[in-house]
Design an enzyme around this catalytic site. Sequence first.
Site, mmCIF file in Angstrom:
data_model
loop_
_atom_site.group_PDB
_atom_site.id
_atom_site.type_symbol
_atom_site.label_atom_id
_atom_site.label_comp_id
_atom_site.label_asym_id
_atom_site.label_seq_id
_atom_site.Cartn_x
_atom_site.Cartn_y
_atom_site.Cartn_z
ATOM 1 N N ARG A 1 12.359 60.140 20.233
ATOM 2 C CA ARG A 1 12.830 61.123 21.312
ATOM 3 C C ARG A 1 14.125 60.529 21.810
ATOM 4 O O ARG A 1 14.907 61.432 22.117
ATOM 5 C CB ARG A 1 11.822 60.868 22.254
ATOM 6 C CG ARG A 1 12.244 61.627 23.628
ATOM 7 C CD ARG A 1 11.150 62.164 24.477
ATOM 8 N NE ARG A 1 9.825 61.300 24.508
ATOM 9 C CZ ARG A 1 9.894 60.243 25.364
ATOM 10 N NH1 ARG A 1 10.762 59.864 26.112
ATOM 11 N NH2 ARG A 1 8.739 59.424 25.264
ATOM 12 N N TYR B 1 25.027 82.284 34.133
ATOM 13 C CA TYR B 1 23.939 82.727 33.297
ATOM 14 C C TYR B 1 22.866 82.829 34.060
ATOM 15 O O TYR B 1 22.465 81.911 34.601
ATOM 16 C CB TYR B 1 23.728 81.920 32.029
ATOM 17 C CG TYR B 1 22.784 81.888 31.059
ATOM 18 C CD1 TYR B 1 22.501 82.894 30.361
ATOM 19 C CD2 TYR B 1 21.581 80.992 30.917
ATOM 20 C CE1 TYR B 1 21.720 83.113 29.422
ATOM 21 C CE2 TYR B 1 20.665 81.069 30.059
ATOM 22 C CZ TYR B 1 20.524 82.258 29.228
ATOM 23 O OH TYR B 1 19.655 82.176 28.259
ATOM 24 N N ASP C 1 29.619 75.487 31.806
ATOM 25 C CA ASP C 1 28.963 76.108 30.674
ATOM 26 C C ASP C 1 30.258 76.726 29.830
ATOM 27 O O ASP C 1 30.666 77.878 30.237
ATOM 28 C CB ASP C 1 27.940 77.183 31.321
ATOM 29 C CG ASP C 1 27.204 77.838 30.141
ATOM 30 O OD1 ASP C 1 27.621 77.792 28.985
ATOM 31 O OD2 ASP C 1 26.080 78.223 30.424
ATOM 32 N N LYS D 1 24.315 79.445 20.255
ATOM 33 C CA LYS D 1 25.091 80.388 20.086
ATOM 34 C C LYS D 1 26.108 80.063 18.989
ATOM 35 O O LYS D 1 25.566 80.097 17.659
ATOM 36 C CB LYS D 1 25.657 80.740 21.360
ATOM 37 C CG LYS D 1 24.859 80.871 22.690
ATOM 38 C CD LYS D 1 24.069 82.192 22.423
ATOM 39 C CE LYS D 1 22.893 82.233 23.755
ATOM 40 N NZ LYS D 1 23.211 82.172 24.991
HETATM 41 C C1 LIG Z 1 22.315 81.635 25.871
HETATM 42 C C2 LIG Z 1 22.940 80.948 26.906
HETATM 43 C C3 LIG Z 1 22.457 79.840 27.575
HETATM 44 C C4 LIG Z 1 21.103 79.425 27.237
HETATM 45 O O1 LIG Z 1 21.084 78.936 25.940
HETATM 46 P P1 LIG Z 1 19.549 78.684 25.446
HETATM 47 O O2 LIG Z 1 19.663 77.696 23.882
HETATM 48 O O3 LIG Z 1 19.023 80.224 25.042
HETATM 49 O O4 LIG Z 1 18.453 78.248 26.196
HETATM 50 C C5 LIG Z 1 23.179 79.155 28.487
HETATM 51 N N1 LIG Z 1 24.276 79.765 29.050
HETATM 52 C C6 LIG Z 1 24.891 80.725 28.441
HETATM 53 C C7 LIG Z 1 26.316 81.150 28.796
HETATM 54 C C8 LIG Z 1 24.177 81.374 27.318
HETATM 55 O O5 LIG Z 1 24.758 82.464 26.733
#
Ligand SMILES: *Cc1c(COP(=O)(O)O)cnc(C)c1O
Length: 388
Positions: free
Chosen positions: A54, A107, A179, A204
Amino acid sequence: MKKETHILHAGRNASENFGIVNPPVYHASTVTFPSVDAMNKAGQNPTEGIYYGRMATPTSQAFEQSVAALEGSDKAIAVQSGLAAITGAILAFVKHGDHILVTDSAYFPTKKFCNTVLKNYGVETTYFDPSIGGNIEKLIKDNTKVIFTESPGSLTFEVQDIPAITKVAKDHGIITMIDNTWAAGYYFNAFEHGCDISIQAATKYIGGHSDVMLGTIALGQDLYKKVKTFVYGLGYCAAPDDCYLAQRGIRTLPARLNVHQENGLKLAGWLKEREEVTKVLHPAFEDCPGHEIWKRDFTGACGLFSVVLDRKFTPTAVAAMLDNLELFPMGYSWGGYESLVIPFDPTGARDASVWSEKGPCLRFHAGQENIDDLINDLEKGFERLNKA
Ligand SMILES: *Cc1c(COP(=O)(O)O)cnc(C)c1O
């Protein structure tokens, strides 16, 4: 070495691996130690070595080295999703009675986390207008511990003045997080603009093939142990196959992003000329709030942007357009090779800023298809929109 070169070589060492180019995937829970002494030594510094599945595997560490090369940070921490990266990073710096500042254009699940989990644990959130810049100073309280930004904002793409915000944060000893998923850590260097922590949903563009859930927290050596120990304590960890796929994704990230950028710019430019479209919310276009800041601070744009349609179009007409598109399926997430679209309405998601557009909104992800095919598909969609 320039970034493009560095990310091809980071996190692998063929000479230690039979000459094989890519590192192997280690599946591990138990890590055994040859002696009590070795076990005790490993336990004294568990965040640096291979201690327990982990905590890390050579596979997660290899991926983390690639992320650090991409983001230009000392270190990176991989966790099981983008949202876990956000929640883990924030939680590491707050306790009951603290206060954080979060961009209104974050988000939505980030806001939901603040409004539920953080609130229940006695941490207060104040949302700020994404155009606030240096005026964020007025919102700072004695107990403010974190400023959380996301630029451009989710769905609506406001570009924030990150250098102005981080300067104020530094003056007050507050940690700034961004982010950085939209720029993929490639078109925006968070650390050169004063951020302490850069977070990505590696789900993404880093993964890039719509098959991985993964999050990354890039940060300096000074914060690494604190955050790593904290997310380990929460039980967060990243699965080895996902780390392998995502590290593979990073190798081709610049090449893929350039195609997403080009298709996104062409698609947005074409949409801008359509009379059904009243606004193009793409940071490279003047309609987009913060466009000038994007020109100053970013080195490119990914394939994700939105448009506002004329208010005369009903939800039924929009559905007629979207339901029959061949190359733009509807679905959450983005950053894979394929194009996507979703309809959305930001009105209810605002706390500190006003959404004054009246028309229906669409968010597009420009994939790597041939641009003429994408445009033909949308052209037929607009015919259906007008007829409905
Ligand atoms: C999709 C997304 C997230 C979350 O990511 P996950 O892997 O789906 O938990 C966070 N911030 C942004 C800007 C996103 O587009």
